[in-house]
Design a protein around this motif. Sequence first.
Motif, PDB file in Angstrom:
ATOM      1  N   GLY A  80      18.659   6.627  -5.866  1.00  0.00           N
ATOM      2  CA  GLY A  80      18.977   5.955  -5.346  1.00  0.00           C
ATOM      3  C   GLY A  80      17.095   6.092  -4.680  1.00  0.00           C
ATOM      4  N   LEU A  81      16.740   6.989  -4.514  1.00  0.00           N
ATOM      5  CA  LEU A  81      15.631   6.682  -3.112  1.00  0.00           C
ATOM      6  C   LEU A  81      14.544   7.337  -4.474  1.00  0.00           C
ATOM      7  N   SER A  82      14.988   8.354  -4.905  1.00  0.00           N
ATOM      8  CA  SER A  82      14.536   8.633  -6.194  1.00  0.00           C
ATOM      9  C   SER A  82      13.410   7.773  -7.815  1.00  0.00           C
ATOM     10  N   ARG A  83      14.622   6.615  -7.412  1.00  0.00           N
ATOM     11  CA  ARG A  83      13.847   5.450  -8.180  1.00  0.00           C
ATOM     12  C   ARG A  83      12.863   4.343  -7.325  1.00  0.00           C
ATOM     13  N   PHE A  84      13.434   4.807  -6.280  1.00  0.00           N
ATOM     14  CA  PHE A  84      12.466   3.951  -4.923  1.00  0.00           C
ATOM     15  C   PHE A  84      11.267   4.911  -5.105  1.00  0.00           C
ATOM     16  N   TYR A  85      11.338   5.617  -5.567  1.00  0.00           N
ATOM     17  CA  TYR A  85      10.634   6.832  -5.011  1.00  0.00           C
ATOM     18  C   TYR A  85       9.011   6.307  -6.600  1.00  0.00           C
ATOM     19  N   GLY A  86      10.108   6.272  -7.622  1.00  0.00           N
ATOM     20  CA  GLY A  86       8.898   5.522  -8.745  1.00  0.00           C
ATOM     21  C   GLY A  86       8.002   4.455  -8.597  1.00  0.00           C
ATOM     22  N   LEU A  87       8.794   3.286  -8.169  1.00  0.00           N
ATOM     23  CA  LEU A  87       8.302   1.988  -7.951  1.00  0.00           C
ATOM     24  C   LEU A  87       7.224   2.149  -6.862  1.00  0.00           C
ATOM     25  N   LEU A  88       7.240   3.156  -5.728  1.00  0.00           N
ATOM     26  CA  LEU A  88       6.656   3.278  -4.892  1.00  0.00           C
ATOM     27  C   LEU A  88       5.249   4.008  -5.958  1.00  0.00           C
ATOM     28  N   LEU A  89       5.503   5.050  -6.821  1.00  0.00           N
ATOM     29  CA  LEU A  89       4.043   5.183  -7.223  1.00  0.00           C
ATOM     30  C   LEU A  89       3.371   3.882  -8.489  1.00  0.00           C
ATOM     31  N   LEU A  90       4.527   3.455  -8.748  1.00  0.00           N
ATOM     32  CA  LEU A  90       4.363   2.124  -9.523  1.00  0.00           C
ATOM     33  C   LEU A  90       3.344   1.253  -9.216  1.00  0.00           C
ATOM     34  N   VAL A  91       3.704   1.364  -7.522  1.00  0.00           N
ATOM     35  CA  VAL A  91       3.207  -0.193  -6.745  1.00  0.00           C
ATOM     36  C   VAL A  91       2.082   0.367  -6.365  1.00  0.00           C
ATOM     37  N   GLY A  92       1.635   1.562  -5.032  1.00  0.00           N
ATOM     38  CA  GLY A  92       0.729   2.193  -4.951  1.00  0.00           C
ATOM     39  C   GLY A  92       0.171   2.941  -5.697  1.00  0.00           C
ATOM     40  N   TYR A  93       0.184   3.661  -6.741  1.00  0.00           N
ATOM     41  CA  TYR A  93      -1.106   4.149  -7.929  1.00  0.00           C
ATOM     42  C   TYR A  93      -2.051   2.946  -8.842  1.00  0.00           C
ATOM     43  N   GLY A  94      -0.821   1.619  -9.377  1.00  0.00           N
ATOM     44  CA  GLY A  94      -1.516   0.825  -9.676  1.00  0.00           C
ATOM     45  C   GLY A  94      -2.562   0.042  -8.976  1.00  0.00           C
ATOM     46  N   ALA A  95      -2.039  -0.222  -7.696  1.00  0.00           N
ATOM     47  CA  ALA A  95      -3.172  -0.931  -6.195  1.00  0.00           C
ATOM     48  C   ALA A  95      -4.268   0.112  -6.377  1.00  0.00           C
ATOM     49  N   LEU A  96      -4.795   0.976  -6.771  1.00  0.00           N
ATOM     50  CA  LEU A  96      -5.340   2.173  -6.181  1.00  0.00           C
ATOM     51  C   LEU A  96      -5.642   1.805  -8.062  1.00  0.00           C
ATOM     52  N   PHE A  97      -5.022   1.688  -8.611  1.00  0.00           N
ATOM     53  CA  PHE A  97      -6.609   1.328 -10.072  1.00  0.00           C
ATOM     54  C   PHE A  97      -7.567   0.397 -10.493  1.00  0.00           C
ATOM     55  N   VAL A  98      -6.192  -0.632  -9.778  1.00  0.00           N
ATOM     56  CA  VAL A  98      -7.405  -1.846  -9.526  1.00  0.00           C
ATOM     57  C   VAL A  98      -8.263  -1.462  -8.655  1.00  0.00           C
ATOM     58  N   TRP A  99      -8.063  -1.023  -8.034  1.00  0.00           N
ATOM     59  CA  TRP A  99      -9.629  -0.786  -6.658  1.00  0.00           C
ATOM     60  C   TRP A  99     -10.928   0.063  -7.165  1.00  0.00           C
ATOM     61  N   GLY A 100      -9.945   1.442  -8.157  1.00  0.00           N
ATOM     62  CA  GLY A 100     -11.275   1.603  -8.495  1.00  0.00           C
ATOM     63  C   GLY A 100     -11.820   0.966  -9.876  1.00  0.00           C
ATOM     64  N   LEU A 101     -11.130  -0.029 -10.131  1.00  0.00           N
ATOM     65  CA  LEU A 101     -12.551  -0.820 -11.269  1.00  0.00           C
ATOM     66  C   LEU A 101     -12.843  -1.764 -10.921  1.00  0.00           C
ATOM     67  N   MET A 102     -12.994  -2.329  -9.690  1.00  0.00           N
ATOM     68  CA  MET A 102     -13.060  -2.980  -9.087  1.00  0.00           C
ATOM     69  C   MET A 102     -14.775  -2.064  -8.641  1.00  0.00           C
ATOM     70  N   ILE A 103     -14.446  -1.653  -7.743  1.00  0.00           N
ATOM     71  CA  ILE A 103     -15.629  -0.348  -7.489  1.00  0.00           C
ATOM     72  C   ILE A 103     -16.577   0.120  -8.218  1.00  0.00           C
ATOM     73  N   SER A 104     -15.897   0.514  -9.447  1.00  0.00           N
ATOM     74  CA  SER A 104     -16.489   0.881 -10.467  1.00  0.00           C
ATOM     75  C   SER A 104     -17.536  -0.221 -11.434  1.00  0.00           C
ATOM     76  N   GLY A 105     -16.913  -1.836 -10.715  1.00  0.00           N
ATOM     77  CA  GLY A 105     -18.004  -2.658 -12.169  1.00  0.00           C
ATOM     78  C   GLY A 105     -16.834  -3.132 -13.130  1.00  0.00           C
ATOM     79  N   THR A 106     -16.221  -2.744 -13.581  1.00  0.00           N
ATOM     80  CA  THR A 106     -15.149  -3.118 -14.098  1.00  0.00           C
ATOM     81  C   THR A 106     -14.871  -4.528 -14.093  1.00  0.00           C
ATOM     82  N   VAL A 107     -14.275  -4.334 -13.085  1.00  0.00           N
ATOM     83  CA  VAL A 107     -13.550  -6.043 -12.268  1.00  0.00           C
ATOM     84  C   VAL A 107     -14.314  -6.802 -12.053  1.00  0.00           C
ATOM     85  N   SER A 108     -14.835  -7.753 -12.346  1.00  0.00           N
ATOM     86  CA  SER A 108     -15.513  -8.784 -11.403  1.00  0.00           C
ATOM     87  C   SER A 108     -15.456  -8.812 -10.144  1.00  0.00           C
ATOM     88  N   GLY A 109     -15.983  -8.643  -8.476  1.00  0.00           N
ATOM     89  CA  GLY A 109     -15.510  -9.488  -7.795  1.00  0.00           C
ATOM     90  C   GLY A 109     -14.335  -7.610  -7.383  1.00  0.00           C
TER      91      GLY A 109
END
Length: 238
Positions: A80-109
């Motif tokens: 059960g915790l292993s599946r929750f760990y997968g959700l943490l990776l999805l949310v956390g590193y997904g947010a870092l991906f979007v943040w990186g696009l903002m920093i690089s200018g790929t996403v405006s704003g």
Amino acid sequence: MARSPRARVRVEGLQPVQILAGLIGLVFLVAGIVGFTRTGFGNFTGHHDETLWRFGINPFHNLLSVVTGLVGLVFALSRGLSRFYGLLLLVGYGALFVWGLMISGTVSGNPVSRAGNPFDLSTNVTWLHLGVAVLGLIVAMLPARKIARVDEPEPVRDEEAADDLGGKHTTEQHSVARSDVMQNDVVRNKTAAIDPPTQPVPAQPVGARSADEQPTDEHATGPGWRPRRWTRHAKQDS
């Protein structure tokens, strides 16, 4: 005697999601430790020229990798915790991906532009974070490995089986005896209805006279009186 076995499907043993979560945690832990050997602990959130497998790193990013690795190794102990760990990776590193696009200018704003770039996110690292988020989704959705277990039948002791058989035979005997008694009562009642019992005729002593042979008057009781039947026989003898 034995009871019939039953097959039950259960989720048992080490699950693939636990293995995958443990491997991901181990890789992150090793990457963070190796990263610290490259960057050290100075300029913790600043830019560093050192890279790890062509990915830019800094001490803060190395700390994130170590924490991610430790959490993965601990959560891998439970499916059960292993599946929750997968959700943490999805949310956390997904947010870092979007943040990186903002920093690089790929996403405006960039609503968090005041925070700067504490993880030293480059284009390569940004797309690496996307791959980690997808891997987290796979971990969260990975099906469980199920095992069919057949319960062994519990043998019944001979004494219990004998008691059960004895009880059945006794019950059958009582039922047969009860049915016989009921049949006898029915036959007896039918016989009594068809042929009612007759009153027994009392036996007369030898030499006693019947009511037909009793004298009807006082002259017939003299010494020369004989019943008609006797008189007839006496005439024949004479």
